[in-house]
Design a protein around this motif. Sequence first.
Motif, PDB file in Angstrom:
ATOM      1  N   GLY A 193       0.737  -1.219   0.099  1.00  0.00           N
ATOM      2  CA  GLY A 193       0.230  -0.059  -0.087  1.00  0.00           C
ATOM      3  C   GLY A 193       0.725   1.098  -0.144  1.00  0.00           C
ATOM      4  N   ALA A 194       2.021   1.242  -0.553  1.00  0.00           N
ATOM      5  CA  ALA A 194       2.836   2.581  -0.607  1.00  0.00           C
ATOM      6  C   ALA A 194       2.175   3.493  -1.749  1.00  0.00           C
ATOM      7  CB  ALA A 194       4.232   2.146  -1.227  1.00  0.00           C
ATOM      8  N   TYR A 195       2.415   4.797  -1.123  1.00  0.00           N
ATOM      9  CA  TYR A 195       1.903   5.813  -1.796  1.00  0.00           C
ATOM     10  C   TYR A 195       2.746   6.263  -3.004  1.00  0.00           C
ATOM     11  CZ  TYR A 195      -0.086  10.547  -2.851  1.00  0.00           C
ATOM     12  OH  TYR A 195      -0.565  11.706  -3.810  1.00  0.00           O
ATOM     13  N   PRO A 196       2.616   6.528  -4.187  1.00  0.00           N
ATOM     14  CA  PRO A 196       1.368   6.670  -4.781  1.00  0.00           C
ATOM     15  C   PRO A 196       0.612   5.721  -5.506  1.00  0.00           C
ATOM     16  CG  PRO A 196       2.845   7.500  -6.143  1.00  0.00           C
ATOM     17  CD  PRO A 196       3.713   6.960  -4.994  1.00  0.00           C
ATOM     18  N   PHE A 197       1.139   4.791  -5.390  1.00  0.00           N
ATOM     19  CA  PHE A 197       0.754   3.382  -6.125  1.00  0.00           C
ATOM     20  C   PHE A 197      -0.654   3.017  -5.674  1.00  0.00           C
ATOM     21  CE2 PHE A 197       5.442   2.747  -5.580  1.00  0.00           C
ATOM     22  CZ  PHE A 197       5.618   2.898  -7.035  1.00  0.00           C
ATOM     23  N   THR A 198      -1.027   3.587  -4.558  1.00  0.00           N
ATOM     24  CA  THR A 198      -2.374   3.290  -3.918  1.00  0.00           C
ATOM     25  C   THR A 198      -3.447   4.089  -4.917  1.00  0.00           C
ATOM     26  OG1 THR A 198      -2.182   5.165  -2.139  1.00  0.00           O
ATOM     27  CG2 THR A 198      -1.776   2.579  -1.666  1.00  0.00           C
ATOM     28  N   LEU A 199      -2.963   4.967  -5.665  1.00  0.00           N
ATOM     29  CA  LEU A 199      -3.851   5.855  -6.387  1.00  0.00           C
ATOM     30  C   LEU A 199      -4.538   5.179  -7.570  1.00  0.00           C
ATOM     31  CD1 LEU A 199      -1.840   9.268  -6.498  1.00  0.00           C
ATOM     32  CD2 LEU A 199      -3.746   8.456  -4.938  1.00  0.00           C
ATOM     33  N   ASP A 207      -5.444  -2.098  -7.604  1.00  0.00           N
ATOM     34  CA  ASP A 207      -4.402  -3.183  -7.835  1.00  0.00           C
ATOM     35  C   ASP A 207      -4.796  -3.791  -9.166  1.00  0.00           C
ATOM     36  OD1 ASP A 207      -3.975  -2.421  -5.406  1.00  0.00           O
ATOM     37  OD2 ASP A 207      -4.562  -4.332  -4.399  1.00  0.00           O
ATOM     38  N   TRP A 267      -2.605  -2.187 -11.916  1.00  0.00           N
ATOM     39  CA  TRP A 267      -0.893  -2.497 -11.926  1.00  0.00           C
ATOM     40  C   TRP A 267      -0.825  -3.788 -12.746  1.00  0.00           C
ATOM     41  CZ3 TRP A 267       1.861   1.435 -11.789  1.00  0.00           C
ATOM     42  CH2 TRP A 267       1.456   2.725 -11.246  1.00  0.00           C
TER      43      TRP A 267
END
Length: 206
Positions: free
Chosen positions: A160-166, A169, A172
Amino acid sequence: MSGTTMPSGGGPAERTTASGYDDEDGEPHGVSEEELFDVLGNTRRRNALHAIATAEERTHELGDLSERVAAWENDVTVAEVDYAERKRVYTALQQSHLPRLDDAGLVEFDKDRGTVDATPALEDVEIYLDVVRGNEIPWSEYYLGLSAVSAALLAAVWVGAYPFTLVPDLGWFAFVVVAFTVSATANRYYSTGMKLGGDDVPPGVE
């Protein structure tokens, strides 16, 4: 004929098969994988081998061979090769590259006569360059890097690292699948015609 598939180590990857039998004593005449990697790591040597492999005649004059290689290197016709370009290639082939190919058993180079002959070993070797077009790195290393980046990306999404949560799932995961699909498609497309001795010009030369 037996086949050997090899990854590369530090240069353009070559997928090769090399085997055969000496006409006189029946002993195998082959070139080791390590020797092939070493010899084919140089573009000028690859171009010289390609010129020899694609020519109809068995014996090649060093001057003619130099002109053909120089034409490829300078992206001109043989008739447009100037003296300096021809001389530069001629000297390098005579003093370094052809003796190296001779030592490897791929050609027979007569320095006094200025002639080069293909050997049975060269005729038995099938060589495919397997490099990412526009970059002198093997596809195997490219895929290794892509795998590492994908793993790091998915790990960041997992924690759940930011900004990947934007991005969802699923988005990605779809990105990774598309990246590998596009890469595999490009690999297959650019591998067509990448065989030394297969076309008029060497692989990588337009």
